[in-house]
Design an enzyme around this catalytic site. Structure first.
Site, PDB file in Angstrom:
ATOM      1  N   HIS A  94       0.865  -1.194   0.000  1.00 35.80           N
ATOM      2  CA  HIS A  94       0.000   0.000   0.000  1.00 35.80           C
ATOM      3  C   HIS A  94       0.899   1.241   0.000  1.00 35.80           C
ATOM      4  CE1 HIS A  94      -2.828   3.035   1.379  1.00 35.80           C
ATOM      5  NE2 HIS A  94      -3.776   2.221   0.951  1.00 35.80           N
ATOM      6  N   GLU A 166      -4.002   1.814  -7.468  1.00 38.78           N
ATOM      7  CA  GLU A 166      -4.373   2.926  -6.604  1.00 38.78           C
ATOM      8  C   GLU A 166      -3.514   4.140  -6.941  1.00 38.78           C
ATOM      9  OE1 GLU A 166      -6.520   1.496  -2.845  1.00 38.78           O
ATOM     10  OE2 GLU A 166      -4.414   1.690  -2.357  1.00 38.78           O
TER      11      GLU A 166
HETATM   12  C1  PEP Z   1      -6.731   3.226   0.164  1.00 35.69           C
HETATM   13  O1  PEP Z   1      -6.009   3.963   0.843  1.00 35.69           O
HETATM   14  O2  PEP Z   1      -6.432   2.044  -0.077  1.00 35.69           O
HETATM   15  C2  PEP Z   1      -7.975   3.789  -0.341  1.00 35.69           C
HETATM   16  C3  PEP Z   1      -8.566   3.210  -1.352  1.00 35.69           C
HETATM   17  O3  PEP Z   1      -8.412   4.893   0.340  1.00 35.69           O
HETATM   18  P1  PEP Z   1      -9.634   5.878  -0.045  1.00 35.69           P
HETATM   19  O4  PEP Z   1     -10.752   5.034  -0.600  1.00 35.69           O
HETATM   20  O5  PEP Z   1     -10.007   6.528   1.257  1.00 35.69           O
HETATM   21  O6  PEP Z   1      -9.092   6.836  -1.041  1.00 35.69           O
END
Ligand code: PEP
Length: 269
Positions: A94, A166
């Site tokens: 992450h 992400e």
């Molecule tokens: C994350 O940090 O994995 C994430 C998806 O956070 P958010 O949905 O709050 O952006």
């Protein structure tokens, strides 16, 4: 067909009592659906009590991190070996871990291998910063993160892992998820395509098609349907909104609706 995977990453929030209340509320709202898999990732201390509380037909459990060595003098760490039998998934790489705790590409690779060695499916997070996107480095960043992380795995092992795209610039601070900038479905599909192409190149077409790829970043119940419809996306990794039972169950509802739509389209053909 792969099930749609909806993962809630609770990050460093909720004590054991609060976590139990959230599970209770989610259980009341979230239905069992054969095409949807819902995974909860609470903090370490809540894993065991939630394991006892969970309806395992409805939910699976994930850890948010673990250390790559199976055992030894690593004070304060939790190994994948210790998590065996307790969780089905573990979030690895992450951006919080990469950028706030200095986890290198090689550390993430070792953690992916540690998870697989212990029969736990890694949810490997990859994604570029805003600066890297502006500088046109997104493809390279994704390539480096994906290829290094998977480099210790066999073809069969790669096929079973989960990757979460992400983009770091789209992650919320936990509370502003409903108003934060999110990528268009086109941006997401292109990034997912880059990831699948890297995998295709190294492990073949079938593996690239079968590996599950999630999107993560400021998902809310109102954006979930559109994000899940992006080409090549098999599910969502949800941060801030997963702490709110109305939001998170709304996100799973969006996944149900899409699954039904797909079924209806299939039966009309
Ligand atoms: C994350 O940090 O994995 C994430 C998806 O956070 P958010 O949905 O709050 O952006």
């Amino acid at each position: 067909m792969n099930k749609t995977l909806i993962v809630g990453n609770w990050k460093m929030h909720l004590n054991v009592h609060e976590a139990s209340i959230l599970v209770h509320r989610l259980s009341e709202r979230i239905r069992i659906h054969r095409d949807i898999e819902v995974v909860l990732a609470p903090g370490f201390v809540s894993l065991q009590p939630i394991y006892m509380q969970l309806d395992h037909r409805k939910f699976h459990l994930a850890a948010q991190n673990a250390y790559f060595q199976d055992e030894g003098p690593f004070t304060g760490e939790v190994s994948f070996n210790m998590l065996r039998g307790l969780v089905d998934y573990v979030i690895v790489g992450h951006s919080d871990r990469r950028y706030k705790f200095g986890e290198s590409l090689e550390m993430v690779r070792d953690k992916v291998a540690g998870a697989v060695r212990n029969n736990i499916t890694p949810i490997l997070c990859v994604g570029e910063t805003k600066q890297e996107r502006t500088d046109g480095e997104t493809m390279q960043v994704l390539h480096d993160q994906v290829t290094t992380a998977l480099s210790e795995l066999t073809q069969d092992e790669v096929e079973d892992i989960v990757i979460a795209y992400e983009p770091i610039w789209a992650l919320s601070n936990g509370t502003d998820f409903a108003h934060h900038e999110i990528p268009t479905p086109d941006i997401i599909s292109k990034a997912v395509n880059v990831i699948r192409n890297n995998i295709r190149h190294l492990y073949g077409k079938e593996v690239a098609e079968n590996v599950r790829i999630l999107y993560g970043g400021s998902t809310s119940s109102s954006t979930a349907h559109g994000l899940l419809s992006a080409n090549g996306v098999n599910g969502l990794l949800v941060g801030g909104a997963s702490l709110n039972y109305i939001e998170f169950s709304g996100i799973t509802e969006a996944a149900y609706r899409l699954a039904h739509q797909a079924e209806d389209n299939g039966s009309n053909e």
